[in-house]
Scaffold this motif. Structure first.
Motif, PDB file in Angstrom:
ATOM      1  N   TYR A 104       0.841  -1.003   0.100  1.00 20.11           N
ATOM      2  CA  TYR A 104       0.068   0.140   0.031  1.00 20.11           C
ATOM      3  C   TYR A 104       0.787   1.307   0.036  1.00 20.11           C
ATOM      4  O   TYR A 104       0.374   2.282  -0.573  1.00 20.11           O
ATOM      5  N   GLU A 105       1.944   1.196   0.801  1.00 17.36           N
ATOM      6  CA  GLU A 105       3.020   2.298   0.821  1.00 17.36           C
ATOM      7  C   GLU A 105       3.432   2.607  -0.610  1.00 17.36           C
ATOM      8  O   GLU A 105       3.596   3.868  -0.852  1.00 17.36           O
ATOM      9  N   GLU A 106       3.808   1.620  -1.339  1.00 18.76           N
ATOM     10  CA  GLU A 106       4.188   2.011  -2.703  1.00 18.76           C
ATOM     11  C   GLU A 106       2.976   2.599  -3.620  1.00 18.76           C
ATOM     12  O   GLU A 106       3.209   3.433  -4.291  1.00 18.76           O
ATOM     13  N   ALA A 107       1.842   2.077  -3.424  1.00 16.21           N
ATOM     14  CA  ALA A 107       0.718   2.659  -4.067  1.00 16.21           C
ATOM     15  C   ALA A 107       0.347   4.119  -3.953  1.00 16.21           C
ATOM     16  O   ALA A 107       0.248   4.771  -4.842  1.00 16.21           O
ATOM     17  N   VAL A 108       0.849   4.560  -2.515  1.00 16.67           N
ATOM     18  CA  VAL A 108       0.445   6.030  -2.322  1.00 16.67           C
ATOM     19  C   VAL A 108       1.420   6.711  -3.085  1.00 16.67           C
ATOM     20  O   VAL A 108       1.065   7.914  -3.502  1.00 16.67           O
ATOM     21  N   GLU A 109       2.753   6.156  -2.979  1.00 17.05           N
ATOM     22  CA  GLU A 109       3.704   7.048  -3.718  1.00 17.05           C
ATOM     23  C   GLU A 109       3.373   6.950  -5.227  1.00 17.05           C
ATOM     24  O   GLU A 109       3.781   8.283  -5.820  1.00 17.05           O
ATOM     25  N   VAL A 110       3.071   5.965  -5.964  1.00 19.45           N
ATOM     26  CA  VAL A 110       2.708   6.114  -7.298  1.00 19.45           C
ATOM     27  C   VAL A 110       1.602   7.016  -7.587  1.00 19.45           C
ATOM     28  O   VAL A 110       1.377   7.812  -8.542  1.00 19.45           O
ATOM     29  N   LEU A 111       0.442   6.865  -6.789  1.00 16.96           N
ATOM     30  CA  LEU A 111      -0.716   7.680  -6.889  1.00 16.96           C
ATOM     31  C   LEU A 111      -0.295   9.327  -6.724  1.00 16.96           C
ATOM     32  O   LEU A 111      -0.912   9.915  -7.686  1.00 16.96           O
ATOM     33  N   GLU A 112       0.561   9.579  -5.833  1.00 21.09           N
ATOM     34  CA  GLU A 112       0.881  10.867  -5.781  1.00 21.09           C
ATOM     35  C   GLU A 112       1.519  11.371  -7.204  1.00 21.09           C
ATOM     36  O   GLU A 112       1.194  12.467  -7.598  1.00 21.09           O
ATOM     37  N   LEU A 113       2.529  10.800  -7.684  1.00 26.85           N
ATOM     38  CA  LEU A 113       3.048  11.045  -8.846  1.00 26.85           C
ATOM     39  C   LEU A 113       2.228  11.081  -9.974  1.00 26.85           C
ATOM     40  O   LEU A 113       2.334  11.863 -10.845  1.00 26.85           O
ATOM     41  N   TYR A 114       1.445   9.995  -9.909  1.00 27.15           N
ATOM     42  CA  TYR A 114       0.241  10.080 -11.186  1.00 27.15           C
ATOM     43  C   TYR A 114      -0.545  11.363 -11.221  1.00 27.15           C
ATOM     44  O   TYR A 114      -0.890  11.713 -12.107  1.00 27.15           O
ATOM     45  N   GLN A 115      -0.979  11.827  -9.823  1.00 26.25           N
ATOM     46  CA  GLN A 115      -1.835  12.874  -9.893  1.00 26.25           C
ATOM     47  C   GLN A 115      -1.303  14.099 -10.327  1.00 26.25           C
ATOM     48  O   GLN A 115      -1.902  15.090 -10.787  1.00 26.25           O
ATOM     49  N   ARG A 116      -0.019  14.241 -10.185  1.00 30.91           N
ATOM     50  CA  ARG A 116       0.808  15.521 -10.738  1.00 30.91           C
ATOM     51  C   ARG A 116       1.118  15.258 -12.191  1.00 30.91           C
ATOM     52  O   ARG A 116       1.448  16.363 -12.974  1.00 30.91           O
ATOM     53  N   ASN A 117       1.304  14.027 -12.959  1.00 28.91           N
ATOM     54  CA  ASN A 117       1.569  13.936 -14.052  1.00 28.91           C
ATOM     55  C   ASN A 117       0.710  12.499 -14.791  1.00 28.91           C
ATOM     56  O   ASN A 117       1.279  11.590 -14.896  1.00 28.91           O
ATOM     57  N   PRO A 118      -0.529  12.655 -14.997  1.00 29.88           N
ATOM     58  CA  PRO A 118      -1.344  11.457 -15.376  1.00 29.88           C
ATOM     59  C   PRO A 118      -0.854  10.840 -16.774  1.00 29.88           C
ATOM     60  O   PRO A 118      -0.383  11.943 -17.642  1.00 29.88           O
ATOM     61  N   ILE A 119      -1.033   9.655 -16.973  1.00 29.52           N
ATOM     62  CA  ILE A 119      -0.754   9.110 -18.231  1.00 29.52           C
ATOM     63  C   ILE A 119      -1.746   8.022 -18.414  1.00 29.52           C
ATOM     64  O   ILE A 119      -2.746   7.495 -17.456  1.00 29.52           O
ATOM     65  N   PRO A 120      -1.956   7.814 -19.710  1.00 26.20           N
ATOM     66  CA  PRO A 120      -2.898   6.788 -20.259  1.00 26.20           C
ATOM     67  C   PRO A 120      -2.667   5.538 -19.584  1.00 26.20           C
ATOM     68  O   PRO A 120      -1.518   5.041 -19.787  1.00 26.20           O
ATOM     69  N   CYS A 121      -3.637   4.749 -18.801  1.00 24.33           N
ATOM     70  CA  CYS A 121      -3.068   3.797 -17.935  1.00 24.33           C
ATOM     71  C   CYS A 121      -4.249   2.410 -17.982  1.00 24.33           C
ATOM     72  O   CYS A 121      -5.249   3.056 -17.553  1.00 24.33           O
ATOM     73  N   ILE A 122      -3.727   1.332 -18.115  1.00 25.44           N
ATOM     74  CA  ILE A 122      -4.722   0.235 -17.968  1.00 25.44           C
ATOM     75  C   ILE A 122      -4.277  -0.504 -16.908  1.00 25.44           C
ATOM     76  O   ILE A 122      -2.906  -1.428 -17.490  1.00 25.44           O
ATOM     77  N   ILE A 123      -4.770  -1.001 -15.758  1.00 28.74           N
ATOM     78  CA  ILE A 123      -4.371  -2.003 -15.044  1.00 28.74           C
ATOM     79  C   ILE A 123      -5.260  -3.402 -15.359  1.00 28.74           C
ATOM     80  O   ILE A 123      -6.545  -3.118 -15.130  1.00 28.74           O
ATOM     81  N   ASN A 124      -4.497  -4.220 -15.633  1.00 26.67           N
ATOM     82  CA  ASN A 124      -5.409  -5.467 -16.292  1.00 26.67           C
ATOM     83  C   ASN A 124      -5.656  -6.410 -15.431  1.00 26.67           C
ATOM     84  O   ASN A 124      -5.335  -7.323 -14.526  1.00 26.67           O
ATOM     85  N   PHE A 125      -7.084  -6.154 -14.747  1.00 26.03           N
ATOM     86  CA  PHE A 125      -7.995  -6.877 -14.032  1.00 26.03           C
ATOM     87  C   PHE A 125      -8.632  -7.865 -15.057  1.00 26.03           C
ATOM     88  O   PHE A 125      -9.799  -7.526 -15.614  1.00 26.03           O
ATOM     89  N   SER A 126      -8.114  -8.885 -15.381  1.00 23.94           N
ATOM     90  CA  SER A 126      -8.489  -9.761 -16.564  1.00 23.94           C
ATOM     91  C   SER A 126      -9.898 -10.085 -16.642  1.00 23.94           C
ATOM     92  O   SER A 126     -10.534 -10.415 -17.870  1.00 23.94           O
ATOM     93  N   TYR A 127     -10.539 -10.398 -15.578  1.00 26.73           N
ATOM     94  CA  TYR A 127     -11.860 -11.255 -15.532  1.00 26.73           C
ATOM     95  C   TYR A 127     -12.844 -10.204 -15.818  1.00 26.73           C
ATOM     96  O   TYR A 127     -14.098 -10.513 -16.350  1.00 26.73           O
ATOM     97  N   ARG A 128     -12.468  -8.901 -15.807  1.00 25.95           N
ATOM     98  CA  ARG A 128     -13.750  -7.924 -16.695  1.00 25.95           C
ATOM     99  C   ARG A 128     -13.808  -8.321 -18.045  1.00 25.95           C
ATOM    100  O   ARG A 128     -15.075  -7.918 -18.534  1.00 25.95           O
ATOM    101  N   ASN A 129     -12.864  -8.652 -18.795  1.00 25.12           N
ATOM    102  CA  ASN A 129     -13.158  -8.949 -20.068  1.00 25.12           C
ATOM    103  C   ASN A 129     -14.031 -10.080 -20.577  1.00 25.12           C
ATOM    104  O   ASN A 129     -14.330 -10.128 -21.577  1.00 25.12           O
TER     105      ASN A 129
END
Length: 354
Positions: A104-129
């Motif tokens: 979770y700590e890593e996720a917080v760091e990533v989210l903070e960076l992303y909110q400052r510089n968002p990129i197109p991104c897909i997190i593949n939770f494959s069962y949605r497909n």
């Protein structure tokens, strides 16, 4: 239309499946590969005709390649955060396997960076497909079951059970995976339940356990302590009041890959499973007749999603609401963390309290 050029990081079994599927997308070409294994780089590189100069052993080098329009990451969990951060810094679109990060700590760091510089991104939770999972979402959110009162979700596999004699692999290594069955299979349960209901989990209580506490080292045969869960269960309340019961295990003999969801509503019950992902089971009370009626609904394959085409479209500037965003991945990581804390404390944990 301009050709889309992508790079693949990680060349294990799952990556090879993604390579096959991306190969079917018109207007897309794989131009770069990355793996720590020189053998895998040579094998897949030769197969795809990848330039020697674009067979990288460093993910940072592949991401920095100016010719690469988008990155596909299929790596163990301990590499997720670094790749996410590098793609955000480079402004590179990313298609990444779940869970979002190892912790979770890593996720917080990533989210903070992303909110400052968002990129197109897909997190593949494959069962949605899957066609049936897509269709059950449409039915539930369209009101077929009426008010959803409670749901049951399970994801069972048998490969870790005693008869399989499974050795100590990276999925049992806490420093690599973060959590065991919870992050590997439980993350799918969390995503699919929230996606189908259109509601977020607000609070939960949980229990994790390690059924097989030691596994043999694949090289020496000596026992290695397992510090991650191989069974997890939790009860959750969603933001609209719906209650869910969840269980996941690697020790379920007879369950090759059994991921299923049962939704109990005022008007009836819907059941969907990977055991037949082109069918729904619909049980309801028929007007004027005693008891209930059970119908099998065959779901046309056109209801399925194509994440490989969608990532190509995303790089080209088109949006798709049906795939998990980085924010969805962060929410999933927050629920995983709430499960961990609830199991350790023996209390109900609010996701918002994190």
């Amino acid at each position: 239309m301009r050709e889309v050029k992508i790079g693949i990081i990680g060349l294990g079994g799952m990556a090879r499946y993604h390579i096959e599927q991306f190969g079917k997308v018109q207007g897309l070409r794989i131009i770069a590969l990355c793996d720590v294994s020189t053998q895998a780089l040579q094998e897949i590189g030769d197969q795809l005709g990848i330039d020697e100069a674009r067979r990288y052993q460093s993910s940072e080098a592949l991401i920095a390649d100016s010719e690469v329009d988008g990155v596909v990451s299929v790596t163990p969990n301990n590499a997720h955060a670094g790749i996410l951060k590098a793609c955000i810094a480079a402004g590179k679109p990313l298609y990444a396997e779940k869970p979002l990060t190892r912790t979770y700590e890593e996720a917080v760091e990533v989210l903070e960076l992303y909110q400052r510089n968002p990129i197109p991104c897909i997190i593949n939770f494959s069962y949605r497909n899957g066609a049936a999972f897509q269709y059950v979402k449409q039915l539930v959110q369209g009101g077929k079951v009426g008010r959803v009162n409670h749901i049951f979700v399970q994801y069972l596999q048998e490969w870790g059970a005693p008869p399989s004699r499974t050795p100590f692999v990276w999925r049992f290594d806490e420093s690599i995976t973060g959590t065991g069955t919870l992050g590997d299979l439980g993350s799918h349960m969390i995503d699919l339940s929230q996606y189908v209901l259109g509601e977020r989990i607000s609070e939960l209580q949980a229990m994790l356990t390690t059924i097989i506490p030691e596994r043999p080292d694949p090289l020496t045969g000596l026992p290695v302590k397992v510090n991650v869960d191989d069974f997890a269960c939790f009860n959750a309340r969603f933001s609209n009041g719906t209650v869910g019961v969840f269980q996941t295990s690697r020790n379920a003999i007879g369950s090759g890959n059994q991921h299923e969801l049962t939704i109990y509503g005022d008007a009836g019950t819907l059941h969907v499973s990977t055991l037949n992902d082109k069918q729904l089971i619909w049980t309801y009370a028929k007007d004027g007749e005693p008891g209930t009626v059970t119908e099998t609904i065959e779901v046309p394959s056109e209801h399925a999603l194509n994440p490989w085409q969608s990532f190509t479209d995303l790089i080209s500037g088109k949006e798709s609401a049906e795939f998990a965003s980085l924010e969805d991945g962060f929410n999933n990581q927050a629920v995983l963390e709430a499960v961990l804390r609830a199991s350790k404390s023996g209390t109900v944990v609010s996701v918002a309290s994190l």
